[in-house]
Each structure stands twice: as structure tokens, then as C-alpha cells.
Motif scaffolding. Structure first.
Motif, mmCIF file in Angstrom:
data_model
loop_
_atom_site.group_PDB
_atom_site.id
_atom_site.type_symbol
_atom_site.label_atom_id
_atom_site.label_comp_id
_atom_site.label_asym_id
_atom_site.label_seq_id
_atom_site.Cartn_x
_atom_site.Cartn_y
_atom_site.Cartn_z
ATOM 1 N N ASP A 12 -3.655 14.225 9.156
ATOM 2 C CA ASP A 12 -4.340 12.981 8.795
ATOM 3 C C ASP A 12 -4.941 12.356 10.045
ATOM 4 O OD1 ASP A 12 -5.275 10.743 7.599
ATOM 5 O OD2 ASP A 12 -3.339 10.029 6.845
ATOM 6 N N ASP A 13 -6.132 12.825 10.460
ATOM 7 C CA ASP A 13 -6.769 12.336 11.679
ATOM 8 C C ASP A 13 -7.224 10.896 11.555
ATOM 9 O OD1 ASP A 13 -6.386 14.752 12.894
ATOM 10 O OD2 ASP A 13 -8.325 15.553 12.267
ATOM 11 N N SER A 14 -7.681 10.492 10.389
ATOM 12 C CA SER A 14 -8.161 9.117 10.221
ATOM 13 C C SER A 14 -7.029 8.116 10.371
ATOM 14 C CB SER A 14 -8.806 8.964 8.844
ATOM 15 O OG SER A 14 -7.857 9.241 7.813
ATOM 16 N N HIS A 15 -5.855 8.484 9.891
ATOM 17 C CA HIS A 15 -4.708 7.586 10.048
ATOM 18 C C HIS A 15 -4.325 7.458 11.518
ATOM 19 C CE1 HIS A 15 -0.987 5.517 9.155
ATOM 20 N NE2 HIS A 15 -0.320 6.437 9.834
ATOM 21 N N ARG A 16 -4.452 8.568 12.282
ATOM 22 C CA ARG A 16 -4.107 8.534 13.702
ATOM 23 C C ARG A 16 -5.057 7.619 14.471
ATOM 24 N NH1 ARG A 16 -4.379 13.575 14.609
ATOM 25 N NH2 ARG A 16 -2.198 13.963 14.218
ATOM 26 N N HIS A 46 4.269 5.233 18.317
ATOM 27 C CA HIS A 46 3.705 5.862 17.122
ATOM 28 C C HIS A 46 3.714 7.380 17.286
ATOM 29 C CE1 HIS A 46 2.118 1.750 16.773
ATOM 30 N NE2 HIS A 46 2.085 1.970 15.468
ATOM 31 N N PRO A 47 4.905 7.998 17.245
ATOM 32 C CA PRO A 47 4.984 9.453 17.422
ATOM 33 C C PRO A 47 4.316 10.228 16.294
ATOM 34 C CG PRO A 47 7.100 8.554 16.750
ATOM 35 C CD PRO A 47 6.221 7.382 17.046
ATOM 36 N N ALA A 48 4.133 9.598 15.135
ATOM 37 C CA ALA A 48 3.453 10.293 14.040
ATOM 38 C C ALA A 48 1.954 10.416 14.288
ATOM 39 C CB ALA A 48 3.713 9.561 12.724
ATOM 40 N N ASP A 49 1.411 9.583 15.151
ATOM 41 C CA ASP A 49 -0.029 9.532 15.345
ATOM 42 C C ASP A 49 -0.483 10.043 16.705
ATOM 43 O OD1 ASP A 49 -0.427 8.060 12.815
ATOM 44 O OD2 ASP A 49 0.686 6.494 13.860
ATOM 45 N N TYR A 50 0.433 10.100 17.670
ATOM 46 C CA TYR A 50 0.076 10.562 19.017
ATOM 47 C C TYR A 50 1.132 11.556 19.482
ATOM 48 C CZ TYR A 50 -3.176 6.659 18.973
ATOM 49 O OH TYR A 50 -4.187 5.787 18.640
ATOM 50 N N VAL A 51 0.698 12.555 20.194
ATOM 51 C CA VAL A 51 1.589 13.612 20.648
ATOM 52 C C VAL A 51 2.406 13.194 21.868
ATOM 53 C CG1 VAL A 51 -0.039 14.699 22.252
ATOM 54 C CG2 VAL A 51 1.670 16.115 21.059
ATOM 55 N N ASP A 52 2.099 12.078 22.484
ATOM 56 C CA ASP A 52 2.699 11.723 23.778
ATOM 57 C C ASP A 52 4.209 11.537 23.712
ATOM 58 O OD1 ASP A 52 0.229 11.162 25.698
ATOM 59 O OD2 ASP A 52 -0.260 10.398 23.716
ATOM 60 N N LEU A 94 8.977 16.032 14.412
ATOM 61 C CA LEU A 94 8.829 15.994 12.953
ATOM 62 C C LEU A 94 7.814 14.940 12.538
ATOM 63 C CD1 LEU A 94 12.543 16.442 11.791
ATOM 64 C CD2 LEU A 94 10.695 18.121 11.664
ATOM 65 N N ASP A 95 7.873 13.779 13.174
ATOM 66 C CA ASP A 95 6.909 12.723 12.850
ATOM 67 C C ASP A 95 5.484 13.177 13.127
ATOM 68 O OD1 ASP A 95 8.787 11.018 11.935
ATOM 69 O OD2 ASP A 95 8.574 9.514 13.517
ATOM 70 N N TYR A 96 5.288 13.809 14.262
ATOM 71 C CA TYR A 96 3.925 14.187 14.641
ATOM 72 C C TYR A 96 3.383 15.313 13.771
ATOM 73 C CZ TYR A 96 -0.025 15.811 17.364
ATOM 74 O OH TYR A 96 -1.282 16.198 17.750
ATOM 75 N N TYR A 97 4.150 16.375 13.600
ATOM 76 C CA TYR A 97 3.634 17.540 12.887
ATOM 77 C C TYR A 97 3.597 17.330 11.374
ATOM 78 C CZ TYR A 97 3.498 20.164 17.196
ATOM 79 O OH TYR A 97 3.176 20.595 18.467
#
Length: 294
Positions: free
Chosen positions: A267-271, A193-199, A259-262
Motif C-alpha cells: 500500500d504505497d499511497s498509505h505510506r 510508523h514501522p508499517a510505512d517506513y523501512v527505517d 511484520l508491520d512493514y512487510y
């Protein structure tokens, strides 16, 4: 000077008043002969033209490079008080010779500790997700780490470098990037889940930097490397081509994950709910990461 044998025989056959043979004269003659033989030995130093055997270097271990035609290959890689800005890598031994490993130093042991932690993080992926997805992330992170390990050990085992500033910076940069790689090897749920976590973005960027430094080292071999020039150029071209492909694939993975992450960073709640809800996963960055070393 010679010893009169007739005199020695006469002395040897003389007897005292009691009829006992007197050997004192014979013993003196033998001692005199030994002194003459010892004095005839040539103790003069060896001719100047004869080269003395060189002490094997702790870094250059192949006998094929221990000769006067390539004295630069006999230099050890640490010179206290002398820190040049740059010095070219020197080939340790000829290709085709029996492989002799260099002496292990503290830097090598420190580097190996990175992969102790990396092995734990990589294996934990399968522990938490023993599925096809978990195996995909396990293989990608494992092969990416092993690719960098093999590239560095190849360079360190084949070449020696002086204690110069450029190689110090490259070494510190590589170890820093590798440390970031190890830290950001997380479970498949997080990396997918690169859109939700920076790892995933941080892992891809760290791998990109590590592979880029590896590319610099491979190009350096062909341009400034000292040794068998034709072979060094061929090895440099082959390795640089392979590493360049990995760099390009890792660059694409970094861009996609970034791109997915930034694009979703506000949207913190979605993460927070992404993993629990099994939200949209993006496996493209990890597939590109796997394609590099493969």
C-alpha cells in the motif's frame, strides 16, 4: 702488582738543581695506580641465569603481566606475513591493577567517527520533535548506540587479538552493522510508523546483528580467553547474560517492525500519507529497543 710507596715518596721528595720539587715521578705513580684499578674492573657479560628487563609492549602495559610465566601475554597483536585463521583473545592486564589504556590506533579513530554522525542523527530527533514521544526515541537510540560503544571499547581495552581472519570478519561485520544503525536513526515521525517506513525495521535488524556479534565476543572470552581464567569465565558469564537479554528484546523488536512493514508493503499511497495524517503509530519496537540497554 703493587707500587712501592717508599720509592714513590723518595721520588716525590727529590729536588732539582735549583731546589724545586720534581713531581713527575709522583704523577707517573698515580697514573700507574689508575691503570691498575681500571684493569681490575670485571667487564664479563652478566650470568646467563639473570633475565634481562623486557621492553614494555605497546599492547600489554601492565607490569603484572611482564614476566616469564606468561610469555604469550607479551606478544604484540600484529605479525606481518602471519595471518592465522583464529587466535584467542589475550588479557592485557590483571583485574584490580591500575587501569592503563591501550594506544589509540587508526581503527579506533575510524570507529569514533561513526558516533559523530550518530550524535547528529540522535540529537536531530529532539530538534524535530521536542515532545515526550521525541524524548522516547531520543533515549532509545542514544542508549542503544552507547551500549554497543561501551561493549566494544571494553573488549578492545581489556584484550588484544592477533591479526587473524575470524576477528577481521567480526570487526568488519560489527562496523557494517553499526554503520547501518547510524544511517537508519531517523526522526520520531518516521521511526514510529514501522508499517510505512523501512527505517524502524532496518534499525532494529542492525542493532540485533551488532548485539549478536557483541555476544559472540563475550562468549569467546570465557571459552578461549587467555589470562586469569576464573575471572574471565565469571566476566564472560555476566556480560553474556546481559547481552543475551538485549539480543532477545531486539529480536522481538525486529520481528514486530518487520511484520508491520512487510504486511503493509503493497500500500504505497498509505505510506506516503502516514506521517502527514498522523496515522497509526507503533511504539512497541522502540520500547523494546530501549529496554535492552536499560
Amino acid at each position: 702488582m703493587t707500587v712501592d710507596s717508599s720509592k714513590m715518596e723518595g721520588n716525590a721528595s727529590s729536588k732539582d738543581a735549583d731546589g724545586v720539587i720534581d713531581d713527575s715521578a709522583k704523577i707517573e705513580a698515580e697514573e700507574e695506580e689508575e691503570e691498575l684499578e681500571f684493569s681490575s674492573i670485571n667487564f664479563s657479560p652478566a650470568p646467563q641465569g639473570r633475565s634481562k628487563p623486557k621492553r614494555p609492549s605497546m599492547f600489554v602495559t601492565s607490569e603484572s603481566f611482564l614476566n616469564d610465566s606468561q610469555p604469550h601475554l607479551l606478544e604484540e597483536s600484529y605479525h606481518p606475513g602471519n595471518t592465522p585463521f583464529y587466535s584467542p583473545p589475550k588479557q592485557r592486564q590483571r583485574w584490580g591493577d591500575k587501569r592503563v589504556l591501550p594506544r589509540v590506533n587508526w581503527g579506533d579513530l575510524f570507529f569514533d567517527l561513526f558516533f559523530v554522525a550518530g550524535t547528529y542523527n540522535v540529537s536531530y530527533i529532539l530538534v524535530t520533535d521536542p515532545s515526550a514521544t521525541g524524548f522516547l526515541y531520543f533515549m532509545a537510540t542514544f542508549l542503544a548506540s552507547m551500549y554497543l560503544w561501551s561493549a566494544k571499547t571494553f573488549f578492545d581495552g581489556t584484550f588484544i587479538v592477533d591479526d587473524d581472519i575470524v576477528h577481521k570478519v567480526l570487526e568488519v561485520g560489527f562496523l557494517t552493522a553499526m554503520g547501518s544503525v547510524i544511517v537508519h536513526i531517523r526522526t520520531a515521525d518516521i521511526l514510529s510508523h514501522p508499517a510505512d517506513y523501512v527505517d524502524m525495521f532496518a534499525l532494529s535488524l542492525s542493532l540485533l546483528l551488532s548485539n549478536f556479534i557483541t555476544l559472540i565476543r563475550q562468549v569467546e572470552i570465557g571459552i578461549t580467553g587467555i589470562g586469569q581464567e576464573d575471572i574471565l569465565k565469571m566476566v564472560s558469564y555476566r556480560n553474556s547474560r546481559d547481552v543475551m537479554i538485549t539480543v532477545l528484546l531486539q529480536l522481538a523488536a525486529t520481528i514486530i517492525a518487520g511484520l508491520d512493514y512487510y504486511n503493509n508493503s503493497g500500500d504505497d499511497s498509505h505510506r506516503l500519507l502516514a506521517v502527514g495524517a498522523g496515522g497509526s503509530a507503533n511504539h512497541i519496537p522502540i520500547i523494546l529497543t530501549l529496554a535492552g540497554p536499560v
